[in-house]
Design a protein around this motif. Structure first.
Motif, PDB file in Angstrom:
ATOM      1  N   SER A   1      42.183  46.704  31.354  1.00 24.04           N
ATOM      2  CA  SER A   1      41.117  45.900  31.948  1.00 24.04           C
ATOM      3  C   SER A   1      40.001  45.674  30.936  1.00 24.04           C
ATOM      4  N   THR A   2      39.620  44.430  30.762  1.00 24.92           N
ATOM      5  CA  THR A   2      38.524  44.146  29.821  1.00 24.92           C
ATOM      6  C   THR A   2      37.167  44.508  30.403  1.00 24.92           C
ATOM      7  N   SER A   3      37.095  44.627  31.733  1.00 18.95           N
ATOM      8  CA  SER A   3      35.788  44.888  32.337  1.00 18.95           C
ATOM      9  C   SER A   3      35.499  46.365  32.535  1.00 18.95           C
TER      10      SER A   3
ATOM     11  N   ALA B   1      51.638  36.285  36.473  1.00 18.46           N
ATOM     12  CA  ALA B   1      51.979  37.653  36.073  1.00 18.46           C
ATOM     13  C   ALA B   1      53.442  37.837  35.662  1.00 18.46           C
ATOM     14  N   LEU B   2      54.356  37.380  36.501  1.00 14.71           N
ATOM     15  CA  LEU B   2      55.772  37.651  36.241  1.00 14.71           C
ATOM     16  C   LEU B   2      56.242  36.947  34.959  1.00 14.71           C
ATOM     17  N   ALA B   3      55.807  35.720  34.778  1.00 17.78           N
ATOM     18  CA  ALA B   3      56.188  34.984  33.570  1.00 17.78           C
ATOM     19  C   ALA B   3      55.511  35.572  32.333  1.00 17.78           C
ATOM     20  N   TYR B   4      54.355  36.156  32.541  1.00 19.92           N
ATOM     21  CA  TYR B   4      53.601  36.708  31.416  1.00 19.92           C
ATOM     22  C   TYR B   4      54.249  38.002  30.912  1.00 19.92           C
TER      23      TYR B   4
ATOM     24  N   LYS C   1      51.134  42.740  37.020  1.00 13.48           N
ATOM     25  CA  LYS C   1      49.940  42.089  37.581  1.00 13.48           C
ATOM     26  C   LYS C   1      49.149  41.476  36.429  1.00 13.48           C
ATOM     27  N   PHE C   2      48.660  40.294  36.682  1.00  5.92           N
ATOM     28  CA  PHE C   2      47.836  39.594  35.683  1.00  5.92           C
ATOM     29  C   PHE C   2      46.715  38.912  36.472  1.00  5.92           C
ATOM     30  N   ARG C   3      45.524  39.419  36.311  1.00  4.83           N
ATOM     31  CA  ARG C   3      44.413  38.953  37.158  1.00  4.83           C
ATOM     32  C   ARG C   3      43.179  38.633  36.308  1.00  4.83           C
ATOM     33  N   TRP C   4      42.319  37.851  36.883  1.00 10.41           N
ATOM     34  CA  TRP C   4      41.063  37.510  36.190  1.00 10.41           C
ATOM     35  C   TRP C   4      39.889  37.563  37.156  1.00 10.41           C
ATOM     36  N   ASN C   5      38.723  37.741  36.607  1.00  4.70           N
ATOM     37  CA  ASN C   5      37.499  37.526  37.380  1.00  4.70           C
ATOM     38  C   ASN C   5      36.424  36.921  36.485  1.00  4.70           C
ATOM     39  N   VAL C   6      35.478  36.289  37.127  1.00  3.93           N
ATOM     40  CA  VAL C   6      34.479  35.518  36.375  1.00  3.93           C
ATOM     41  C   VAL C   6      33.078  35.981  36.754  1.00  3.93           C
TER      42      VAL C   6
ATOM     43  N   ILE D   1      29.536  30.880  41.697  1.00  2.92           N
ATOM     44  CA  ILE D   1      30.887  31.002  41.141  1.00  2.92           C
ATOM     45  C   ILE D   1      31.874  31.062  42.300  1.00  2.92           C
ATOM     46  N   ASN D   2      33.014  30.446  42.109  1.00  2.00           N
ATOM     47  CA  ASN D   2      34.060  30.453  43.139  1.00  2.00           C
ATOM     48  C   ASN D   2      34.279  31.878  43.649  1.00  2.00           C
ATOM     49  N   ALA D   3      34.160  32.052  44.960  1.00  2.00           N
ATOM     50  CA  ALA D   3      34.205  33.392  45.552  1.00  2.00           C
ATOM     51  C   ALA D   3      35.526  34.118  45.263  1.00  2.00           C
ATOM     52  N   SER D   4      36.590  33.374  45.035  1.00  2.00           N
ATOM     53  CA  SER D   4      37.882  34.017  44.835  1.00  2.00           C
ATOM     54  C   SER D   4      37.958  34.771  43.509  1.00  2.00           C
ATOM     55  N   VAL D   5      37.085  34.438  42.595  1.00  2.00           N
ATOM     56  CA  VAL D   5      37.110  35.110  41.290  1.00  2.00           C
ATOM     57  C   VAL D   5      35.754  35.709  40.925  1.00  2.00           C
ATOM     58  N   ARG D   6      34.809  35.637  41.860  1.00  2.00           N
ATOM     59  CA  ARG D   6      33.451  36.037  41.558  1.00  2.00           C
ATOM     60  C   ARG D   6      33.326  37.564  41.511  1.00  2.00           C
ATOM     61  N   GLY D   7      33.503  38.095  40.342  1.00  2.00           N
ATOM     62  CA  GLY D   7      33.303  39.536  40.177  1.00  2.00           C
ATOM     63  C   GLY D   7      34.433  40.389  40.717  1.00  2.00           C
ATOM     64  N   ILE D   8      35.450  39.779  41.297  1.00  2.00           N
ATOM     65  CA  ILE D   8      36.603  40.550  41.768  1.00  2.00           C
ATOM     66  C   ILE D   8      37.865  39.958  41.149  1.00  2.00           C
ATOM     67  N   TYR D   9      38.808  40.837  40.902  1.00  2.00           N
ATOM     68  CA  TYR D   9      40.026  40.354  40.267  1.00  2.00           C
ATOM     69  C   TYR D   9      40.928  39.661  41.286  1.00  2.00           C
ATOM     70  N   SER D  10      41.408  38.506  40.890  1.00  2.00           N
ATOM     71  CA  SER D  10      42.424  37.806  41.685  1.00  2.00           C
ATOM     72  C   SER D  10      43.498  37.306  40.726  1.00  2.00           C
TER      73      SER D  10
END
Lengths: 67, 249
Positions: free
Chosen positions: B83-85, B134-137, B148-153, B167-176
């Motif tokens: 995790s980068t965070s 994730a699976l292709a990665y 699992k391959f997730r991001w947050n902003v 910021i879009n709630a789906s990625v706002r500070g939480i990993y999706s």
């Protein structure tokens, strides 16, 4: 005393020259009308409303030691 | 002198005088026109300069590479988490990978995600897209729930998106989960597609909501962090995902 015929000839020449000079002046009239109009210079300015940037996330998985 | 010659002379002199006068008049008018051309100032003029600054949408990843380098799993681990965070020292769990080696035009360091900045002259809506989920990665592996391959902003600089709440709630500070969409259809993370509530850049100290990714010098950067779970049965080898950010006026 210059003879009257010579004076008449000279005057006639002067008149002819005046006519020619007048004609040349009128035909060479400077056209200033363009100066009264706006000067429009159109330079194509590049406009960009969209841009992309690319990042990379990389990882390398090695074999488990002794596996 | 004869009478007839006198008359001719008088007539010629009169004609010569008239022509000379007309000639002088015309010549003087021409000189007046030439004076205008050569810039003689005869009265005051108001001047006006028009300057148009075109829209320049421009974004850049100031940190463009997250590279975990080579590594493997801790003995007996079903997976490793990266995790980068996470705090320094905890970015890699159950694995031997290097804590993120980030690099880019403006910043090198380990405690960062990707940094995307608006360096143009207009506020932008920002989309993110990945070329792999994730699976292709990770290319397989089923242990511990699979890859699992997730991001947050987050806002790297406060106000970059007019406030974190924008910021879009789906990625706002939480990993999706990272999304792979068709070109141009990534998820909007700041600003939106239609322009609703989207305000163009306004000079001044105030940063308003829904401005999108602003181009303020000190509030123009978002941070994209990543979380990766690598199952211990994942194939060995290099894994690379390309993240594309798209800014639209």
């Amino acid at each position: 005393m210059v003879s009257e015929k010579v004076i008449i000839v000279l005057l006639s020449i002067a008149i002819l020259l005046s006519i020619v000079s007048l004609a040349v002046s009128l035909s060479a009239k400077v056209n200033t009308s363009a100066l009264d109009k706006p000067i429009n210079v159109k330079v194509p300015l590049p406009e960009r409303t969209s841009d992309d940037a690319v990042g990379v996330v990389g990882i390398t998985v090695e074999p488990i030691s002794g596996g | 002198m004869e009478r007839s010659s006198e008359t001719i002379l008088v007539v010629l002199v009169i004609i010569a005088l008239v022509l000379t006068a007309i000639n002088a008049f015309v010549a003087l008018r021409q000189v007046a026109d030439i004076a205008r051309v050569t810039g003689f100032i005869t009265q005051d003029f108001a001047g006006r300069v028009n300057l148009t600054i075109p829209t320049q949408a421009e974004i850049r990843f100031n940190v463009s590479i997250i590279d975990w380098e080579n590594g493997t799993f801790a003995t007996g681990a079903l997976s490793s988490n990266l995790s980068t965070s996470a705090p320094i020292g905890s970015k890699v769990v159950q694995g031997t990978w290097t804590e993120t080696k980030a690099s880019g035009a403006r910043k090198d360091g380990i405690d960062t995600g990707l940094l995307i900045a608006n360096i143009g002259n207009v506020n932008l809506s920002l989309q993110l897209n990945s070329n792999k989920e994730a699976l292709a990665y990770i290319v397989g592996g089923g242990n511990d729930g699979g890859p699992k391959f997730r991001w947050n902003v987050t806002e790297q600089e406060p106000g970059s998106c007019g406030g974190a709440v924008n910021i879009n709630a789906s990625v706002r500070g939480i990993y999706s989960d990272v999304k792979f969409e068709s070109a141009g259809n990534g998820i909007y993370i700041c600003g939106n597609a239609s322009g609703t509530g989207f305000k163009l850049f306004k000079p001044g100290p105030t940063i308003e909501a829904n401005d999108g990714l602003t181009n303020y010098a000190r509030a123009n950067t978002l941070r994209i962090d990543f979380f990766i779970q690598v199952p211990s049965d994942a194939p060995v080898g290099g894994k690379t995902a390309t993240i594309t950010a798209t800014g639209n006026e």
